[in-house]
Design a protein around this motif. Sequence first.
Motif: not given
Length: 485
Positions: A339-347
């Motif tokens: 989730a953190e990776k996806e959040k960072k990726r989404l950002k």
Amino acid sequence: MILLSIGISNQEIYYALLKKRELLLGREPLSEFTSAAFAQLIEKIVKENNISPSKIFFSIFREDTLIHQLTLPKMSKEEVEEVIRGEIERLPAFAEKEYKYIYSLFNLDERRIRVIFCALSQEIIEAIIEGVKKIKTPLESIEIAPLNFLPLVYKLTDGKKDGALVVLDGKISYVVVFFGKECRLFYSAGVGIDDFFFKGKMDNLTFSNWVEELKRIFKSYCVEYKKESVERIWLVWDEEKAPLLDQILSKEIGKEVEKIDITEEIKVSQEEFNSFYLGAVSPIISYLKKYHHRFPFEAFLREIKLKRALKKGSLLFLAYLIIVGFLLGNMMSIFRTKAEKEKKRLKEINSKITRLEKQTQELRKRREEFLRIRENLLRQAFYVRRLNRVSWSKVFGEVAENLPRNLALSSFSVSEKGEVKFRGESFKIESIAELMHKIDHLTVLKDAKFDFLRESKIEDKKIFNFGILAQLRREPLELKKNEKK
């Protein structure tokens, strides 16, 4: 795997220990049967042999154990059990004590059944359980001798002959007659080997009476089942007390008396093996060979095994919960990390989108500029193409032919957009109006209009300066006519 089996008689215990395929046998005196004394003996056996048993078995061979036979009319299971309890509780040893019992039955004929049952005091069971707790070894079974010998004897018959098993203890003897793998007659007598053998000497009278009792039992069986004789007889006894008893008995009854051969079941010398230890060895053989007992000995330990199963089930369930919790924890951790990776990726994607939107706006502006330039170029190309198709001599010729008198042109130009500009002067405004009128009728020009009109004087004479705007026709009129032709 180390297996320990203990036989319990009236005055001693005897044990069999299977360790690394080696069978060790021994015996210890038992002055009183209490849980404390019994526990001490078990601990002594374990320490002296330096073992930690994987499983432990018990075989009971005592006078206070009841084994009895009944012949009953056919009835329900509940009625059979009620009769059995009545028979057990008639005896003083069981009248006011807790006990457990097991039984086996078979059909005699269409109307009768035969029931063989045995009962064991709850005190003995609890003393065994408490004794085993000291060494922390799983209690596998509590069996009753000589009923637990039967699977070994059944293996020695071909299933089509009648056989008998005679078992001699110190103060009691048992006779079991069977056919195939079915026990058909059970008899117990209050006479044991200690009654007719003492310090190597035989009491002939007592022994003769016992032999006559055996003959009577065999004859009774043959009459009831219409048999000629019991064909094979096996004897179990303490060979240290009476080494040649099998041969003596064989002469008395006129039939060969055999020892139970266990050499095919377990590694042991048959000549050196004292059949007295069969009570201890039998549970180990049955466990290893997975022999099925007709008598449900497991009933004696049903409660403790149920508790053990529940405890094991609870531990397994707890282990399951721990494993599931661990897996869920790992999954949640992995999920959070993802989730953190996806959040960072989404950002990063949103940042990239913002950057691309800005670039898109710039590209749109460039595109609009490009389209505007392209449009201008296309227009220029169009007019250049159109101008290239017009004969300039004809254009100027037409303009010159239609110039009114008293009018002169000072300039003539054509823009990239096809706009034509005339500049000139005239003494008469009528001449300028005439030119305007004629321009609209030229084959190459149209839409004439004034750009400017000024009046001035030169030497007291009026002169008019003018500018006229017109548009080149897309196709000269003559060209259109020629194309149509």
